[in-house]
Design a protein around this motif. Structure first.
Motif, mmCIF file in Angstrom:
data_model
loop_
_atom_site.group_PDB
_atom_site.id
_atom_site.type_symbol
_atom_site.label_atom_id
_atom_site.label_comp_id
_atom_site.label_asym_id
_atom_site.label_seq_id
_atom_site.Cartn_x
_atom_site.Cartn_y
_atom_site.Cartn_z
ATOM 1 N N GLY A 25 0.765 -1.166 -0.050
ATOM 2 C CA GLY A 25 0.006 0.098 0.003
ATOM 3 C C GLY A 25 0.947 0.996 0.029
ATOM 4 N N ASP A 26 2.095 1.047 -0.077
ATOM 5 C CA ASP A 26 2.907 2.301 -0.117
ATOM 6 C C ASP A 26 2.857 2.934 -1.356
ATOM 7 N N VAL A 27 3.163 4.236 -1.515
ATOM 8 C CA VAL A 27 3.159 4.833 -2.900
ATOM 9 C C VAL A 27 4.395 4.607 -3.590
ATOM 10 N N ARG A 28 4.464 4.299 -4.938
ATOM 11 C CA ARG A 28 5.558 4.192 -5.691
ATOM 12 C C ARG A 28 5.539 5.134 -6.923
ATOM 13 N N VAL A 29 6.447 5.521 -7.224
ATOM 14 C CA VAL A 29 6.430 6.603 -8.556
ATOM 15 C C VAL A 29 7.405 6.092 -9.542
ATOM 16 N N TYR A 30 7.024 6.037 -10.666
ATOM 17 C CA TYR A 30 8.050 5.490 -11.684
ATOM 18 C C TYR A 30 8.165 6.717 -12.941
ATOM 19 N N MET A 31 9.232 6.903 -13.301
ATOM 20 C CA MET A 31 9.576 7.784 -14.422
ATOM 21 C C MET A 31 10.732 7.169 -15.301
ATOM 22 N N ARG A 32 10.694 7.561 -16.645
ATOM 23 C CA ARG A 32 11.843 7.152 -17.328
ATOM 24 C C ARG A 32 12.625 8.390 -17.356
ATOM 25 N N VAL A 33 13.895 8.335 -17.311
ATOM 26 C CA VAL A 33 14.909 9.448 -17.351
ATOM 27 C C VAL A 33 15.925 9.256 -18.192
ATOM 28 N N GLY A 34 16.348 10.325 -18.771
ATOM 29 C CA GLY A 34 17.761 10.294 -19.791
ATOM 30 C C GLY A 34 18.627 11.182 -19.248
ATOM 31 N N GLN A 35 19.850 10.659 -20.035
ATOM 32 C CA GLN A 35 21.140 11.660 -19.513
ATOM 33 C C GLN A 35 21.506 11.991 -21.048
ATOM 34 N N PRO A 36 21.858 13.207 -21.196
ATOM 35 C CA PRO A 36 22.528 13.725 -22.462
ATOM 36 C C PRO A 36 23.801 13.200 -22.628
ATOM 37 N N GLN A 37 24.084 12.800 -23.670
ATOM 38 C CA GLN A 37 25.675 12.466 -24.140
ATOM 39 C C GLN A 37 26.331 13.222 -25.144
ATOM 40 N N ALA A 38 27.520 13.425 -24.934
ATOM 41 C CA ALA A 38 28.085 14.173 -25.984
ATOM 42 C C ALA A 38 29.627 13.696 -26.224
ATOM 43 N N ARG A 39 30.356 13.835 -27.364
ATOM 44 C CA ARG A 39 31.718 13.128 -27.563
ATOM 45 C C ARG A 39 32.568 14.290 -27.814
ATOM 46 N N THR A 54 17.201 5.516 -18.500
ATOM 47 C CA THR A 54 16.845 3.975 -17.651
ATOM 48 C C THR A 54 15.447 4.633 -16.886
ATOM 49 N N ASP A 55 15.224 3.767 -16.207
ATOM 50 C CA ASP A 55 14.006 3.856 -15.206
ATOM 51 C C ASP A 55 14.533 4.542 -13.890
ATOM 52 N N LEU A 56 13.755 5.259 -13.373
ATOM 53 C CA LEU A 56 13.818 5.752 -11.994
ATOM 54 C C LEU A 56 12.612 5.454 -11.301
ATOM 55 N N VAL A 57 12.789 5.210 -10.089
ATOM 56 C CA VAL A 57 11.543 4.623 -8.948
ATOM 57 C C VAL A 57 11.849 5.084 -7.852
ATOM 58 N N MET A 58 10.740 5.480 -7.075
ATOM 59 C CA MET A 58 10.914 6.161 -5.698
ATOM 60 C C MET A 58 9.757 5.560 -4.879
ATOM 61 N N PHE A 59 9.736 5.701 -3.477
ATOM 62 C CA PHE A 59 8.908 4.912 -2.700
ATOM 63 C C PHE A 59 8.446 5.957 -1.652
ATOM 64 N N ARG A 60 7.310 5.439 -1.140
ATOM 65 C CA ARG A 60 6.555 6.469 0.119
ATOM 66 C C ARG A 60 6.580 7.920 -0.053
ATOM 67 N N ARG A 61 6.925 8.504 0.988
ATOM 68 C CA ARG A 61 6.712 10.224 0.959
ATOM 69 C C ARG A 61 7.805 10.728 -0.061
ATOM 70 N N SER A 62 8.677 10.176 -0.395
ATOM 71 C CA SER A 62 9.617 10.569 -1.465
ATOM 72 C C SER A 62 9.157 10.437 -2.801
ATOM 73 N N ALA A 63 8.133 9.446 -2.794
ATOM 74 C CA ALA A 63 7.400 9.142 -4.233
ATOM 75 C C ALA A 63 6.418 10.034 -4.322
ATOM 76 N N GLU A 64 5.632 10.410 -3.236
ATOM 77 C CA GLU A 64 4.485 11.432 -3.130
ATOM 78 C C GLU A 64 4.887 13.045 -3.518
ATOM 79 N N LEU A 65 6.259 13.422 -2.957
ATOM 80 C CA LEU A 65 6.839 14.567 -3.144
ATOM 81 C C LEU A 65 7.268 14.632 -4.607
ATOM 82 N N ALA A 66 7.781 13.537 -5.356
ATOM 83 C CA ALA A 66 8.547 13.714 -6.385
ATOM 84 C C ALA A 66 7.317 13.629 -7.544
#
Length: 163
Positions: A25-39, A54-66
């Motif tokens: 019953g804890d909140v979980r938040v999922y988001m796809r995140v990217g990181q710019p690349q340069a040569r 990559t995927d980024l996940v957070m749980f509970r209060r941190s997830a609610e805030l995110a």
């Protein structure tokens, strides 16, 4: 005393944060995140490459805030750890499990609110949890063209956990 350190990840939010609930019953938040690349080129210039994702996940209060504070396109810095898991299709994948996340102040303009945060009691519903439950109820309504006459937040939570 040794200073505790963790892995970090910086980049941009590629998809709007998606709230769900864990089996507990804890909140979980999922988001796809990217990181710019340069040569770096020999002439001293940089060539922009495709971002890595990559995927980024957070749980509970941190997830609610995110979920409240982040949107697609936001630049962030997160603290946590990279974990490997087996997906539903049997392939191994990595995800970054963040315990803390903030906007990247080198790329984001914002103001700081220094008023002390309110301390939530464990049983009190927070506005973020209510928003998450509303979002899940709306998604449920889109998936089920004929929802039951009355859907409680608790039943939405149980249904989300069952998935």
């Amino acid at each position: 005393m040794t200073i505790r350190t963790k892995q970090s990840l910086s980049g941009f939010v590629a998809t709007d944060p998606e709230p769900t609930f864990t089996r507990n019953g804890d909140v979980r938040v999922y988001m796809r995140v990217g990181q710019p690349q340069a040569r770096f080129e020999q002439d001293g210039t940089f060539t922009q490459l495709e971002p890595e994702y990559t995927d980024l996940v957070m749980f509970r209060r941190s997830a609610e805030l995110a979920h409240e504070q982040f949107r697609k396109g936001d630049n962030f810095i997160a603290e946590g750890e990279t974990l490997t898991y087996t997906g539903s299709d049997g392939t191994e994948r990595e995800q970054f499990v963040a315990s803390r996340i903030g906007h990247d102040n080198n790329l984001t303009r914002y103001t700081v609110d220094r008023t002390p945060p309110e301390r939530d009691t464990p049983h009190r519903e927070t506005p973020a949890r209510e928003q998450v439950q509303q979002a899940l109820a709306e998604r449920e309504a889109q998936l089920d063209p004929e929802p039951p006459a009355a859907t409680s937040a608790a039943s939405v939570q149980r249904d989300a956990v069952a998935r």
